[in-house]
Scaffold this motif. Structure first.
Motif, mmCIF file in Angstrom:
data_model
loop_
_atom_site.group_PDB
_atom_site.id
_atom_site.type_symbol
_atom_site.label_atom_id
_atom_site.label_comp_id
_atom_site.label_asym_id
_atom_site.label_seq_id
_atom_site.Cartn_x
_atom_site.Cartn_y
_atom_site.Cartn_z
ATOM 1 N N LYS A 181 1.033 -1.126 -0.030
ATOM 2 C CA LYS A 181 -0.168 0.148 0.127
ATOM 3 C C LYS A 181 0.849 1.351 0.007
ATOM 4 O O LYS A 181 2.260 1.202 0.195
ATOM 5 N N SER A 182 0.001 2.253 -0.161
ATOM 6 C CA SER A 182 1.043 3.338 -0.318
ATOM 7 C C SER A 182 1.790 3.808 0.962
ATOM 8 O O SER A 182 3.005 4.429 0.909
ATOM 9 N N ASN A 183 1.228 3.421 2.295
ATOM 10 C CA ASN A 183 1.932 3.917 3.350
ATOM 11 C C ASN A 183 2.720 2.839 3.896
ATOM 12 O O ASN A 183 3.396 2.848 5.003
ATOM 13 N N VAL A 184 2.989 1.639 3.402
ATOM 14 C CA VAL A 184 3.319 0.443 4.025
ATOM 15 C C VAL A 184 4.742 0.529 4.464
ATOM 16 O O VAL A 184 5.434 0.177 5.593
ATOM 17 N N VAL A 185 5.487 1.091 3.464
ATOM 18 C CA VAL A 185 7.032 1.110 3.841
ATOM 19 C C VAL A 185 7.093 2.192 4.752
ATOM 20 O O VAL A 185 7.804 2.226 5.749
ATOM 21 N N GLU A 186 6.405 3.571 4.538
ATOM 22 C CA GLU A 186 6.656 4.495 5.654
ATOM 23 C C GLU A 186 6.403 3.949 6.920
ATOM 24 O O GLU A 186 7.111 4.459 8.039
ATOM 25 N N ALA A 187 5.256 3.228 7.125
ATOM 26 C CA ALA A 187 4.757 2.502 8.606
ATOM 27 C C ALA A 187 5.949 1.819 8.999
ATOM 28 O O ALA A 187 6.239 1.774 10.251
ATOM 29 N N ALA A 188 6.479 0.912 7.953
ATOM 30 C CA ALA A 188 7.572 0.211 8.800
ATOM 31 C C ALA A 188 8.876 0.996 8.922
ATOM 32 O O ALA A 188 9.405 0.721 10.033
ATOM 33 N N VAL A 189 9.021 1.914 8.367
ATOM 34 C CA VAL A 189 10.282 2.611 8.655
ATOM 35 C C VAL A 189 10.125 3.786 9.793
ATOM 36 O O VAL A 189 11.169 3.520 10.804
ATOM 37 N N TYR A 190 8.771 3.869 10.275
ATOM 38 C CA TYR A 190 8.505 4.732 11.196
ATOM 39 C C TYR A 190 8.755 3.513 12.599
ATOM 40 O O TYR A 190 9.235 4.255 13.402
ATOM 41 N N SER A 191 8.180 2.616 12.349
ATOM 42 C CA SER A 191 8.362 1.611 13.503
ATOM 43 C C SER A 191 9.636 1.237 13.800
ATOM 44 O O SER A 191 10.195 1.138 15.001
ATOM 45 N N LEU A 192 10.492 1.096 12.618
ATOM 46 C CA LEU A 192 11.852 0.555 13.170
ATOM 47 C C LEU A 192 12.463 1.888 13.688
ATOM 48 O O LEU A 192 13.590 1.634 14.464
ATOM 49 N N ARG A 193 12.386 3.195 13.164
ATOM 50 C CA ARG A 193 13.035 4.425 13.690
ATOM 51 C C ARG A 193 12.648 4.386 15.199
ATOM 52 O O ARG A 193 13.657 4.745 15.947
ATOM 53 N N LYS A 194 11.410 4.060 15.424
ATOM 54 C CA LYS A 194 10.971 4.338 16.848
ATOM 55 C C LYS A 194 11.944 3.332 18.053
ATOM 56 O O LYS A 194 12.296 3.823 18.928
ATOM 57 N N LYS A 195 12.186 2.330 17.321
ATOM 58 C CA LYS A 195 12.859 1.278 17.935
ATOM 59 C C LYS A 195 14.482 1.619 18.119
ATOM 60 O O LYS A 195 14.895 1.291 19.029
ATOM 61 N N ILE A 196 15.011 1.916 17.185
ATOM 62 C CA ILE A 196 16.393 2.127 17.082
ATOM 63 C C ILE A 196 16.958 3.734 17.375
ATOM 64 O O ILE A 196 17.841 3.921 17.902
ATOM 65 N N ASP A 197 15.887 4.423 17.072
ATOM 66 C CA ASP A 197 16.435 5.970 17.269
ATOM 67 C C ASP A 197 15.695 6.480 18.602
ATOM 68 O O ASP A 197 15.912 7.522 18.884
ATOM 69 N N GLY A 198 14.902 5.702 19.226
ATOM 70 C CA GLY A 198 14.075 6.329 20.492
ATOM 71 C C GLY A 198 15.110 6.562 21.732
ATOM 72 O O GLY A 198 16.403 6.489 21.651
ATOM 73 N N SER A 199 14.556 6.687 22.978
ATOM 74 C CA SER A 199 15.335 7.284 23.875
ATOM 75 C C SER A 199 16.339 8.355 23.776
ATOM 76 O O SER A 199 17.316 8.196 24.527
ATOM 77 N N GLY A 200 16.028 9.393 22.767
ATOM 78 C CA GLY A 200 16.923 10.432 22.848
ATOM 79 C C GLY A 200 18.101 10.029 22.240
ATOM 80 O O GLY A 200 18.882 11.103 22.160
ATOM 81 N N LEU A 201 18.390 8.942 21.371
ATOM 82 C CA LEU A 201 19.601 8.849 20.878
ATOM 83 C C LEU A 201 19.814 9.646 19.519
ATOM 84 O O LEU A 201 18.449 9.662 18.681
ATOM 85 N N PRO A 202 21.100 9.902 19.166
ATOM 86 C CA PRO A 202 20.970 10.474 17.766
ATOM 87 C C PRO A 202 20.489 9.503 16.443
ATOM 88 O O PRO A 202 20.585 8.362 16.645
ATOM 89 N N PRO A 203 19.531 10.029 15.691
ATOM 90 C CA PRO A 203 18.822 9.331 14.756
ATOM 91 C C PRO A 203 19.814 8.704 13.824
ATOM 92 O O PRO A 203 20.967 9.281 13.227
ATOM 93 N N LEU A 204 19.590 7.303 13.378
ATOM 94 C CA LEU A 204 20.393 6.936 12.340
ATOM 95 C C LEU A 204 19.752 6.878 11.033
ATOM 96 O O LEU A 204 20.394 6.676 9.919
#
Lengths: 225, 498
Positions: free
Chosen positions: A186-209
């Motif tokens: 779907k149009s937003n499936v990639v964005e949703a997946a990236v959002y979910s991934l970003r939340k897990k690895i870039d969370g807790s105030g760490l510099p975004p990757l």
């Protein structure tokens, strides 16, 4: 990573695909040589698991035609033929690996992973991007030494980014390599997946990757490019 | 185990020893006879010479050396002996060596000398000669050397008897030497002959030993090896030829068995892979989620894979049993037409594709055969026909009487089958399409049909007819002819039952 399984045994293909999906690969299936060749030439696969004794078009012919069409996909032959001459013929015709049935699923997954690494010119199964480490062998992700629990699809997405560090990864490429025929993109499936991934690895105030290039795609790197 | 080489050696040596023994004995006997004859001849001459010394002078007989010693008869060492008798038994003269003793006088015929062995007065072994002779008249009346040795006596004019004896020790010694020479020569010949025989036997049996050594070195991996026959003797060449032929047959059988085993293992690899993969995937899913998302599908698929392997194992076992002749054939009388209809019902309804079918059987067709084996034959043929007929194709089954036999034909449309393929159609695991995806079929069906048909005495023929139609014909013997043979034809389409 996207895998094509060309296998005429419906049950074997079904469980092989299931096993590959369990570890995060996107898997398409073909039940005969003609369909397998069409898929391999029509879509981009990282690895093709190819049986030799196939209806309509045998596996060796599929391989030969693939190499004639300069396909870059890595091919693992999975067959009941265990003669040395069959192995030699398969490898000299352009196969990257050869595995005889019956096989250990763990060994097949390891071989597939090795082919994926070779596809992206990576030798070590341990990938490092800044303070993020991704162990392809154990399928473990850590950031700053802290383990991060990812779903198979999230892991596959991060692995795809990590295999191309600093490179712009287009949305279409993510669709092609991370999602198989069982998922209706779907149009937003990639964005949703990236959002979910970003939340897990870039969370807790760490510099975004993971950095977004609006309208173009994403880049995984330690510092803002 | 008896060694051929030892046997030959013993027999040839034995033969040589026998020949030498017989030859030696013959040589010894002949030589002994000749030497004895020569001895007797010399003795006779000496005796005749003695008789010449007795002369008749009128009414008197004279012995020329009467009263005088004759050297041969007077010596103390190895003397000879003689004694003359008148016809009335009185002694005319005796040698000095006899002293006052007598020589034995054995009987003999007139004119013919008579010989015998005796012990001489001095104890030596001797040989005596007796001669009957008439004294010759004295032609020299004035001989000074003669003397009157007997007084005038009418009896003195009769036949005289002379016994002359001398030692035969020299003759016996010669005979002994001859015997020893013969024995020595025979022993030498025997030893030499044995050596020669041993060499000849060893050389003659060497090709055999070479062949045995070569055979011993042949293992299952080098059955392609063949023995050279160029320099072999004819007998060994014949054996070599037989061995080479045997090796050719063995090699073919080994290749066939190896291909069979490889194909059987090959057939098992895919269902084994299915089972293993589904178990590994299921286990992982269980570990991740506590319970697989759809456990029923695992059981269903696992069962299907197991059934596929079971089918393969049972078919292989049946094939091996039938080919090794240990499968019992239990003949009963039953209605084949009914059996055909029943089995076709089962298989036609199993077909998942659109097929045109045609079944033609008589109402009743009794046959003496094994119902179970014949059912297996029919099931395989029907199952194959349904599985390999392309969509929209036709399967036709016809049972009819031809003379005393029943003829069953199963015909179906096929795609991509050629005349040359018919040569392989009964080979185990042969399939036109090498992919193993035609349901439960593992390429043994027609092999089994052929094996069972052979057991039941059924002829099986295959043919490729016009319009790509594959036909299997069974000719079944021993049909009961007195049954009604009103045929009935059923034309069925799209899996319509009877």
């Amino acid at each position: 990573m996207k895998i094509l399984v060309v296998e005429d045994s419906d049950r074997l293909a079904k469980y092989l695909a299931k096993g590959l999906r369990q570890v995060g690969y996107a898997v398409d299936r073909s039940a005969d040589g003609e369909d397998g060749l069409w898929r391999a030439q029509s879509f981009e696969y990282d690895v093709i698991v190819l049986d030799l004794m196939l209806p309509k078009l045998d596996g060796m012919s599929v391989l030969r035609r693939l190499r004639e069409s300069e396909s870059r996909a890595h091919v693992l032959i999975l067959t009941a033929k265990d003669d040395v001459k069959d192995r030699v013929q398969g490898l000299t015709q352009g196969a990257d690996d050869y595995l005889v049935k019956p096989f250990d699923l763990g060994e097949l997954l390891a071989r597939v992973q090795a082919l994926v690494r070779r596809r992206y010119s990576v030798k070590s199964p341990l990938l490092r991007i800044g303070d993020l480490t991704l162990d392809m062998q154990k399928r473990e992700v850590r950031r700053g030494g802290v383990s991060i629990d990812l779903r198979p699809r999230e892991y596959a997405l991060l692995e795809y980014f990590a295999l191309r560090p600093g490179e712009l990864v287009k949305r279409s490429e993510i669709e092609a390599h991370i999602y198989d025929e069982t998922v209706e993109p779907k149009s937003n499936v990639v964005e949703a997946a990236v959002y979910s991934l970003r939340k897990k690895i870039d969370g807790s105030g760490l510099p975004p990757l993971i950095h977004t290039r609006r309208g173009m795609g994403y880049v995984l790197c330690a510092a803002e490019p | 185990m008896i060694s051929m080489r030892s046997q030959l050696l013993v027999r040839l040596s034995g033969g040589l020893a026998c020949a030498l023994l017989v030859g030696g004995m013959a040589a010894h006997l002949i030589s002994r006879r000749v030497l004895l004859a020569q001895f007797d001849s010399a003795q006779t001459k000496a005796a005749r010479a003695l008789t010449a010394l007795v002369e008749e002078d009128g009414e008197k007989l004279e012995f020329e050396y009467a009263g005088e010693p004759i050297p041969a008869f007077g010596s103390e060492e190895a003397p000879e002996y003689f004694q003359f008798w008148y016809a009335d038994g009185r002694v005319l003269e005796r040698s000095v060596s006899l002293g006052s003793g007598d020589l034995p006088k054995k009987g003999g015929s007139e004119g013919e000398p008579h010989f015998w062995d005796l012990s001489l007065p001095d104890g030596r072994a001797g040989r005596a000669t007796r001669l009957e002779f008439a004294p010759r008249p004295d032609d020299d009346d004035n001989s000074l050397a003669s003397s009157v040795i007997a007084k005038a006596d009418p009896s003195a004019t009769g036949m005289l008897t002379l016994v002359y004896a001398r030692s035969r020790e020299e003759l016996d010694r010669t005979l002994l030497y001859l015997l020893l020479t013969l024995v020595g020569a025979a022993a030498a010949i025997l030893i030499l002959g044995r050596l020669v025989i041993r060499g000849v036997v060893a050389r003659s049996t060497e090709p055999l030993a070479r062949l045995a050594h070569g055979v011993e070195r042949i293992g299952p991996t080098d059955l392609g090896r063949r023995f050279e026959m160029d320099e072999s003797p004819e007998e060994i060449a014949a054996l070599t030829r037989c061995l080479n032929n045997l090796l050719t047959r063995l090699e073919a059988a080994f290749i066939r068995e190896r291909l069979f085993a490889t194909a059987a293992a090959h057939e098992l690899r895919t269902p084994l892979s299915e089972l293993r993969t589904m178990l590994e995937v299921g286990l992982k899913e269980f570990e991740q989620n506590d319970l697989p998302s759809s456990p029923v599908s695992y059981f269903r698929d696992g069962l299907a894979s197991t059934c596929q392997m079971e089918n393969l194992a049972e078919t292989l076992l049946a094939l091996v049993r039938s080919e090794s002749g240990i499968l019992p054939v239990l003949r009963t009388r039953f209605d084949l037409a009914r059996l055909v209809r029943e089995l076709w019902d089962v298989h036609s309804t199993k077909a998942a594709r659109e097929l045109r079918t045609r079944l033609q059987t008589p109402d009743c067709a009794q046959v003496d055969s094994d119902r179970t084996l014949l059912s297996a034959i029919l099931s395989n043929l029907f199952s194959n026909a349904v599985a390999y007929t392309p969509e929209g194709g036709e399967v036709s089954i016809c049972l009819a009487r031809v003379g005393e036999r029943l003829r069953l034909t199963v015909t179906n449309s096929v795609a991509g089958l050629f005349g040359v393929d018919l040569d392989h159609i009964f080979e185990p695991f042969w399939r036109k399409d090498p992919a193993r995806t035609v349901g439960m079929h593992c390429g043994l069906g027609l092999s089994l049909v052929k094996a069972y048909a052979t057991l039941l005495g059924i002829e099986v023929r295959v043919d490729l007819c016009a319009n790509n139609r594959f036909e299997v014909e069974l000719v079944i013997p021993d049909v009961e002819r007195d049954r009604a043979d009103t045929g009935r034809e059923l034309t069925r389409g799209n899996h319509i039952g009877d």
